[in-house]
Design a protein around this motif. Structure first.
Motif, PDB file in Angstrom:
ATOM      1  N   GLU A  71      47.462  31.550  42.376  1.00 21.50           N
ATOM      2  CA  GLU A  71      47.800  30.832  43.612  1.00 21.50           C
ATOM      3  C   GLU A  71      46.552  30.265  44.262  1.00 21.50           C
ATOM      4  O   GLU A  71      46.539  29.134  44.726  1.00 21.50           O
ATOM      5  N   HIS A  72      45.499  31.107  44.266  1.00 19.13           N
ATOM      6  CA  HIS A  72      44.255  30.697  44.900  1.00 19.13           C
ATOM      7  C   HIS A  72      43.669  29.476  44.184  1.00 19.13           C
ATOM      8  O   HIS A  72      43.234  28.508  44.832  1.00 19.13           O
ATOM      9  N   ILE A  73      43.688  29.543  42.812  1.00 21.23           N
ATOM     10  CA  ILE A  73      43.137  28.426  42.021  1.00 21.23           C
ATOM     11  C   ILE A  73      43.940  27.148  42.294  1.00 21.23           C
ATOM     12  O   ILE A  73      43.368  26.075  42.533  1.00 21.23           O
ATOM     13  N   LEU A  74      45.271  27.298  42.277  1.00 22.88           N
ATOM     14  CA  LEU A  74      46.130  26.132  42.524  1.00 22.88           C
ATOM     15  C   LEU A  74      45.845  25.529  43.890  1.00 22.88           C
ATOM     16  O   LEU A  74      45.776  24.316  44.053  1.00 22.88           O
ATOM     17  N   GLN A  75      45.672  26.430  44.859  1.00 21.85           N
ATOM     18  CA  GLN A  75      45.400  25.986  46.233  1.00 21.85           C
ATOM     19  C   GLN A  75      44.066  25.220  46.297  1.00 21.85           C
ATOM     20  O   GLN A  75      43.964  24.182  46.938  1.00 21.85           O
ATOM     21  N   THR A  76      43.053  25.778  45.567  1.00 21.28           N
ATOM     22  CA  THR A  76      41.742  25.134  45.553  1.00 21.28           C
ATOM     23  C   THR A  76      41.839  23.742  44.913  1.00 21.28           C
ATOM     24  O   THR A  76      41.298  22.754  45.451  1.00 21.28           O
ATOM     25  N   ILE A  77      42.536  23.687  43.752  1.00 20.65           N
ATOM     26  CA  ILE A  77      42.661  22.392  43.055  1.00 20.65           C
ATOM     27  C   ILE A  77      43.404  21.395  43.948  1.00 20.65           C
ATOM     28  O   ILE A  77      42.996  20.232  44.087  1.00 20.65           O
ATOM     29  N   ALA A  78      44.506  21.915  44.581  1.00 28.12           N
ATOM     30  CA  ALA A  78      45.298  21.046  45.465  1.00 28.12           C
ATOM     31  C   ALA A  78      44.423  20.509  46.604  1.00 28.12           C
ATOM     32  O   ALA A  78      44.463  19.319  46.928  1.00 28.12           O
ATOM     33  N   GLY A  79      43.608  21.396  47.161  1.00 28.90           N
ATOM     34  CA  GLY A  79      42.704  21.011  48.263  1.00 28.90           C
ATOM     35  C   GLY A  79      41.703  19.966  47.804  1.00 28.90           C
ATOM     36  O   GLY A  79      41.469  18.959  48.483  1.00 28.90           O
ATOM     37  N   ASP A  80      41.102  20.241  46.616  1.00 30.08           N
ATOM     38  CA  ASP A  80      40.108  19.307  46.064  1.00 30.08           C
ATOM     39  C   ASP A  80      40.725  17.935  45.793  1.00 30.08           C
ATOM     40  O   ASP A  80      40.113  16.903  46.087  1.00 30.08           O
ATOM     41  N   LEU A  81      41.923  17.958  45.207  1.00 28.73           N
ATOM     42  CA  LEU A  81      42.616  16.697  44.909  1.00 28.73           C
ATOM     43  C   LEU A  81      42.833  15.903  46.190  1.00 28.73           C
ATOM     44  O   LEU A  81      42.561  14.709  46.266  1.00 28.73           O
ATOM     45  N   HIS A  82      43.347  16.620  47.199  1.00 28.38           N
ATOM     46  CA  HIS A  82      43.691  15.964  48.463  1.00 28.38           C
ATOM     47  C   HIS A  82      42.443  15.471  49.190  1.00 28.38           C
ATOM     48  O   HIS A  82      42.375  14.321  49.627  1.00 28.38           O
ATOM     49  N   ASP A  83      41.459  16.379  49.272  1.00 27.60           N
ATOM     50  CA  ASP A  83      40.293  16.049  50.098  1.00 27.60           C
ATOM     51  C   ASP A  83      39.297  15.111  49.400  1.00 27.60           C
ATOM     52  O   ASP A  83      38.782  14.198  50.022  1.00 27.60           O
TER      53      ASP A  83
END
Lengths: 268, 215
Positions: A71-83
């Motif tokens: 979950e943490h990795i997905l959240q990080t990737i999602a954040g990176d993609l978005h930001d």
């Protein structure tokens, strides 16, 4: 000789009494030995039971950590993609819209701007989908509906979704998130293997349980054969994750007719 | 006729009947051989009684039966130990040693008496074999519900019988002396009645457990 002397020292009556006593003792001794073995065996059973519980607890803890890390990795990737990439694409879009060119070039630039705009939209959707915690904030039903919208766009499936949940319990957000990830995995299995045309999804909420029911009209399979062949389609993983939440996982599949999967977890 | 139906013979007959009912369809040859063994026990017991009634000595019959008894119980122990990777060489060595001791005693007493020393020696070995089996069970990491585990109850019966009969075997010569004949006979008789009841009760229970687990 010693025995003879021994015979002579005591009377025959006494000796026979002695033999009877010895025999009695020789009968009592195995009895106690057997009782001891029974008790030891019971202790062994208890020890094995405890060992099994510890092993299960350890496995569940490991699984929990895996899920959390995932979950943490997905959240990080999602954040990176978005930001990061999202920002870059936004900048590209702004740059493209600020270019003033002749009629011929303007058309191409507009097309590039439109593609960039679509890429930004897709990226946002992907980022949102990956960030489960964000998605589940509203409700499980909302997250599933969002996932299905994504699916409806690209592929020709007849999808029927029924949300019978009444309210979300914020204390069980983790459970809802795991349930959502289970739903994603079940859906991914259907898309990859089932060759289905119709998918029916229902979520129900009772006083004590939250249930997810997924039914497809795909090619189905013989469960025992799949498990025996070690080709469990991640069913073992689904089962483990459900038991991590003390829930029930049931699967019924008929070749040629489709598959029903039901996941129920305590939710009170 | 009623002389043939003593506590011993009735217990043996009941055990034979239970073994036939419970083990008739058993796939394991070691378990199935209990039926044949118990049949032989009953026949030997009946022939022994009839010889006694005819005032003929029956020690030769019981002496030669020791070989069958030793072979049956040893083979069953081998079957139990086989799970723990024991080799057949140990069984053959033990049976060879037994035959040697048996023949030595027969030649020593000129075939004129029961081979009581061989019986005592055999009892001690079977007691050690039973205790060793318990050690294997305790050491085994695999858990078994011993209350209904058939091999365990067979071994329990063997241990009760052979451990309990040690005193009688050791003092066998004395118990045959005429001086204490009537008293010693009753002591031996009662002791062996109790031991037989214990042995065949344990075995019957083991056969029933085996039957229930098979079905």
């Amino acid at each position: 000789m010693l025995v003879l002397r021994f015979y002579m020292q005591i009377s025959s009556k006494e000796l026979i009494l002695l033999i009877a006593i010895i025999t009695f003792i020789f009968l009592i001794a195995p009895l106690f030995l057997i009782i001891y073995i029974f008790l030891y065996n019971k202790k062994k059973a208890k020890h094995l039971e405890e060992k099994e519980v510890l092993k299960k607890t350890f496995e569940l803890e490991l699984l929990k950590s895996q899920v959390e890390v995932q979950e943490h990795i997905l959240q990080t990737i999602a954040g990176d993609l978005h930001d990061n990439i999202g920002q870059l694409l936004s900048l590209t879009s702004m740059t493209l819209s600020s270019i003033k060119a002749d009629h011929l070039r303007e058309e191409k630039i507009n097309t590039a701007a439109e593609l960039t705009h679509r890429a930004i939209k897709e990226l946002r959707q992907l980022s949102k989908k990956m960030n489960g915690q964000e998605l589940i904030k509203k409700s499980l039903g909302h997250a599933i509906a969002y996932e299905l919208d994504w699916l409806k766009k690209g592929l020709a499936y007849e999808i029927q979704f029924t949300d019978n949940t009444t309210h979300s319990i914020s204390a069980h957000a983790d459970k809802e998130l795991i349930m959502f990830r289970l739903f994603q995995e079940i859906l991914s299995n259907i898309l990859k293997h089932a060759q289905a045309t119709r998918i029916k999804i229902t979520i129900d909420q009772t006083k004590d349980y939250l249930s997810l029911f997924v039914q497809d009209n795909g090619k189905g399979f013989i469960l025992a054969d799949k498990l025996e062949a070690g080709d469990g389609l991640g069913l073992g993983n689904l089962q483990k994750r459900t038991s991590m939440m003390d829930g029930n996982f049931t699967i019924n599949s008929t070749p040629g007719k489709g598959t029903d999967i039901q996941v129920s977890i305590p939710y009170q | 006729m009623h002389a043939f139906f003593t506590v011993n013979t009735v217990t043996e007959l009941i055990c034979l009947l239970i073994s036939v009912i419970c083990l008739y369809k058993d796939k394991n040859v070691y378990w199935r051989s209990f039926m044949l063994y118990l049949l032989m026990v009953c026949i030997v017991e009946m022939v022994g009684i009839s010889l006694r009634l005819e005032h003929k000595p029956n020690y030769a019959l019981y002496t030669w039966f020791l070989v069958i008894e030793c072979t049956m119980i040893s083979c069953f122990f081998y079957h139990l130990y086989r799970k723990y990777h024991h080799k057949p060489g140990q069984l053959y060595s033990w049976l060879g040693l037994f035959i040697l001791v048996f023949l030595l005693e027969l030649f020593t007493n000129h075939f004129s008496n029961f081979a009581s020393k061989t019986a005592a020696f055999m009892s001690v070995v079977f007691v050690i074999a039973s205790l060793y089996y318990y050690v294997l069970i305790l050491k085994d990491e695999h858990f078994r519900k011993l209350e209904t585990y058939p091999p365990f109850w067979i071994v329990n019966g063997v241990l009760f019988f052979y451990f309990g009969s040690t005193a009688c075997n050791v003092f066998f010569d004395y118990l045959l002396q005429e001086k204490a004949h009537s008293l010693s006979l009753s002591t031996r008789y009662v002791t062996f009645n109790i031991l037989n009841v214990l042995l065949y009760s344990c075995w019957s229970y083991a056969f029933i457990c085996r039957y229930r687990q098979r079905n």
